[in-house]
Design a protein around this motif. Structure first.
Motif, mmCIF file in Angstrom:
data_model
loop_
_atom_site.group_PDB
_atom_site.id
_atom_site.type_symbol
_atom_site.label_atom_id
_atom_site.label_comp_id
_atom_site.label_asym_id
_atom_site.label_seq_id
_atom_site.Cartn_x
_atom_site.Cartn_y
_atom_site.Cartn_z
ATOM 1 N N PHE A 87 10.472 3.876 2.381
ATOM 2 C CA PHE A 87 10.204 5.051 1.402
ATOM 3 C C PHE A 87 9.992 4.594 -0.032
ATOM 4 C CE2 PHE A 87 13.022 7.851 4.376
ATOM 5 C CZ PHE A 87 12.095 8.300 5.042
ATOM 6 N N VAL A 88 10.821 3.503 -0.298
ATOM 7 C CA VAL A 88 10.567 2.927 -1.736
ATOM 8 C C VAL A 88 8.844 2.698 -1.787
ATOM 9 C CG1 VAL A 88 11.096 1.043 -3.379
ATOM 10 C CG2 VAL A 88 12.999 2.342 -2.142
ATOM 11 N N THR B 147 -1.523 5.777 0.509
ATOM 12 C CA THR B 147 -1.380 5.326 1.897
ATOM 13 C C THR B 147 -1.467 3.885 1.876
ATOM 14 O OG1 THR B 147 -3.869 5.748 2.171
ATOM 15 C CG2 THR B 147 -2.217 7.231 3.123
ATOM 16 N N PRO B 148 -1.059 3.370 2.927
ATOM 17 C CA PRO B 148 -0.878 1.631 3.082
ATOM 18 C C PRO B 148 -1.812 0.982 2.216
ATOM 19 C CG PRO B 148 -0.151 2.688 4.940
ATOM 20 C CD PRO B 148 -0.649 3.756 4.360
ATOM 21 N N THR B 149 -3.111 0.992 2.518
ATOM 22 C CA THR B 149 -4.055 -0.005 2.144
ATOM 23 C C THR B 149 -4.267 0.133 0.620
ATOM 24 O OG1 THR B 149 -5.624 1.750 2.610
ATOM 25 C CG2 THR B 149 -5.440 -0.031 4.078
ATOM 26 N N ALA B 150 -4.228 1.177 0.158
ATOM 27 C CA ALA B 150 -4.226 1.365 -1.529
ATOM 28 C C ALA B 150 -3.019 1.160 -2.071
ATOM 29 C CB ALA B 150 -4.939 2.914 -1.859
ATOM 30 N N GLY C 268 3.754 1.772 8.380
ATOM 31 C CA GLY C 268 3.373 2.608 7.307
ATOM 32 C C GLY C 268 3.577 4.220 7.284
ATOM 33 N N VAL C 269 3.951 4.722 8.708
ATOM 34 C CA VAL C 269 4.131 5.872 8.801
ATOM 35 C C VAL C 269 5.090 6.653 7.638
ATOM 36 C CG1 VAL C 269 5.044 7.791 10.349
ATOM 37 C CG2 VAL C 269 3.618 6.216 11.175
ATOM 38 N N MET C 270 6.188 6.271 7.697
ATOM 39 C CA MET C 270 7.078 6.512 6.682
ATOM 40 C C MET C 270 6.712 6.073 5.045
ATOM 41 S SD MET C 270 9.229 8.152 8.228
ATOM 42 C CE MET C 270 9.692 8.429 9.869
ATOM 43 N N LEU C 271 5.952 5.166 5.075
ATOM 44 C CA LEU C 271 5.525 5.051 3.738
ATOM 45 C C LEU C 271 4.509 6.024 3.247
ATOM 46 C CD1 LEU C 271 3.881 1.495 2.473
ATOM 47 C CD2 LEU C 271 2.586 3.553 2.160
ATOM 48 N N THR C 272 3.821 6.568 4.360
ATOM 49 C CA THR C 272 2.783 7.595 4.044
ATOM 50 C C THR C 272 3.469 8.873 3.595
ATOM 51 O OG1 THR C 272 0.835 6.445 5.407
ATOM 52 C CG2 THR C 272 0.753 9.274 4.856
#
Length: 471
Positions: free
Chosen positions: A62-63, A71-74, A229-233
């Motif tokens: 989350f952080v 999103t993850p790549t950028a 990366g789902v929760m990151l997104t």
């Protein structure tokens, strides 16, 4: 970068995140893994992994998401200041594609069972029915239908699609599961099931710890959607007023509650009907439960309620997995959301169809490969948060919260040292088993500690070099 969508409310984010986590991992995967790994022994290890790894790991993701705002790549490219951040982000997107490829196949199975449960089509010969429909052209057709449902929701975006559906489906899942759990408790012969599931078996755990820890950890990562990366997104759409520690606790507790609740429905019900809960592996939910439903009064109604619940949970998780690659095309390449949804769905239609035709590849992808990719992703996230961001991570932790301020530094210490060592230990455990190499418990711990320190040093030095060369 195009204007980004956002959550209408913090409640919408929490429900969507819980729905994204509390899907097939809780209701399809959790019961048969629990039954096949000692019941209560697996449950206690799983709960410890959720608390010790899942909660701080979810907060770390989350952080990263809110700090990166992409999103993850950028996001990872920006946060690490390094080219390898982009490669890691691409690996995360690939992980979501791999998982959703087999996830939509299982979703197709559930959709089919939901449609035929009112008439009990599979009651007579459940093993034969599942064997006939699980792989082949019919499985491809239902995989495509399930994928189409998920894509239709993602097509309309975060606020108009994902959040609205999650606000309806997730409460529905909990309400129906609670009703089924209460009903199951009234059935005769469930005492043995509750004992198997809830009575701690220290002797079994002591004798089988290394064989239990791997599946338990993999289940914890899978069910919390960590490392992909789902929760990151999802967190990238949050504003600064949201309390990440509070939301993490609510999401982790809610997700675990749904998984344990599903076990309270499935395992005692199987025991009550004299069905071995450990049989069938990935097909246990369909074969073993079908056997139980067929012998129950009103079995068609119970079966329909159960599979409707599983279908809703599968859809909410499916949309979280699809959102990551779709949002990546939107954020990083400027592709309009609707076109991006179609492009990713076409790709998944092809990869999922391949898995729906080949059971051996499906089992490898849905088990070993998915667990490995999630573990690698989570290890990388902890290294970035614990060894690269540090001060920025603490600031993001504290944003929007006062109540959990005192937990900031202990959390960072956990993410910096405890999580990487534990996750690398789990990764070593899995790889050693795959390679058929005998490495004792002490040896695996040593490898995990040395590997964590070495990789942390390499990452920090590599990132520093990249930043200097860019100036």
């Amino acid at each position: 970068m195009s204007d980004r969508d956002s959550w209408i409310s913090n409640l919408g984010f929490v429900l969507a995140a819980v729905g994204g986590a509390a899907g097939l991992g809780n209701i399809w995967r959790f019961p048969w893994l629990t039954a096949g790994n000692g019941g209560s022994a697996f449950l206690i290890v799983y709960l410890l992994v959720v608390v010790g790894i899942g909660v701080p790991g979810l907060l770390a993701e989350f952080v990263l998401g809110r700090c990166g705002r992409q999103t993850p790549t950028a996001a990872l490219r920006s946060l690490t200041g390094s080219r390898w951040g982009s490669w890691l982000g691409a690996f995360n997107v690939l992980t979501t594609l791999v998982i959703l490829s087999f996830y939509s196949v299982v979703g197709g199975w559930i959709l089919r069972y939901t449609l035929v449960s009112p008439v009990g089509t599979y009651f007579g010969q459940p093993q034969q029915y599942f064997g006939t429909m699980s792989f082949g052209l019919e499985a491809v057709a239902f995989h495509l239908l399930f994928l189409g449902i998920v894509a239709a929701i993602v097509f309309f975006g975060i606020s108009n699609g994902i959040e609205r559906v999650s606000k309806v489906m997730l409460p529905g899942v909990v309400i129906i599961l609670l009703g089924l759990a209460v009903w199951t408790a009234t059935q005769p012969g469930t005492a043995a099931g509750y004992a198997f599931y809830l009575s701690f078996d220290a002797e079994y755990l002591a004798a089988n710890f290394l064989s239990v820890i791997g599946p338990a950890a993999g289940q914890a990562l899978f069910t919390l959607s960590l490392g992909a990366g789902v929760m990151l997104t999802y967190a990238s759409y949050l504003d600064d007023n949201a309390s990440l520690p509070r939301d993490t606790l609510v999401i982790a507790v809610s997700n675990t509650f749904i998984g344990v609740l599903a076990g309270l429905v499935v395992i005692p019900l199987l025991f009550s009907q004299g069905v071995d809960p450990g049989q069938g592996g990935p097909g246990a939910l369909f074969v073993a439960l079908a056997t139980a439903f067929a012998t129950l009064p009103g079995g068609e109604l119970v079966a329909t309620a159960f599979f409707v619940t599983v279908l809703m949970a599968a859809v909410t998780s499916g949309i979280s997995l699809l959102e990551t690659p779709v949002a990546t095309l939107v954020d990083s390449f400027g592709v309009p959301r609707r076109r991006a949804t179609v492009l990713v769905t076409v790709l998944l239609a092809a990869t999922g169809s391949g898995l729906a035709l080949t059971s051996s590849v499906f089992q490898f992808v849905s088990g070993t490969l998915a667990d490995l990719m999630l573990t690698v992703g989570l290890f990388a996230f902890t290294v970035i948060v614990g060894w690269l961001l540090r001060g920025d991570a603490l600031a993001e932790f504290r944003a929007g919260t006062d109540r959990f301020e005192w937990l900031a530094k202990p959390w960072l210490l956990t993410v910096s040292w405890v999580l990487p060592v534990v996750v690398l230990f789990l990764l070593t455990n899995t790889l050693a088993s795959l390679a058929g190499i005998s490495v004792g418990l002490g040896g695996r711990v040593i490898i995990a500690v040395i590997g964590t320190v070495a990789l942390a040093v390499v990452v920090r030095n590599g990132s520093r070099s990249d930043r200097l060369s860019s100036h």
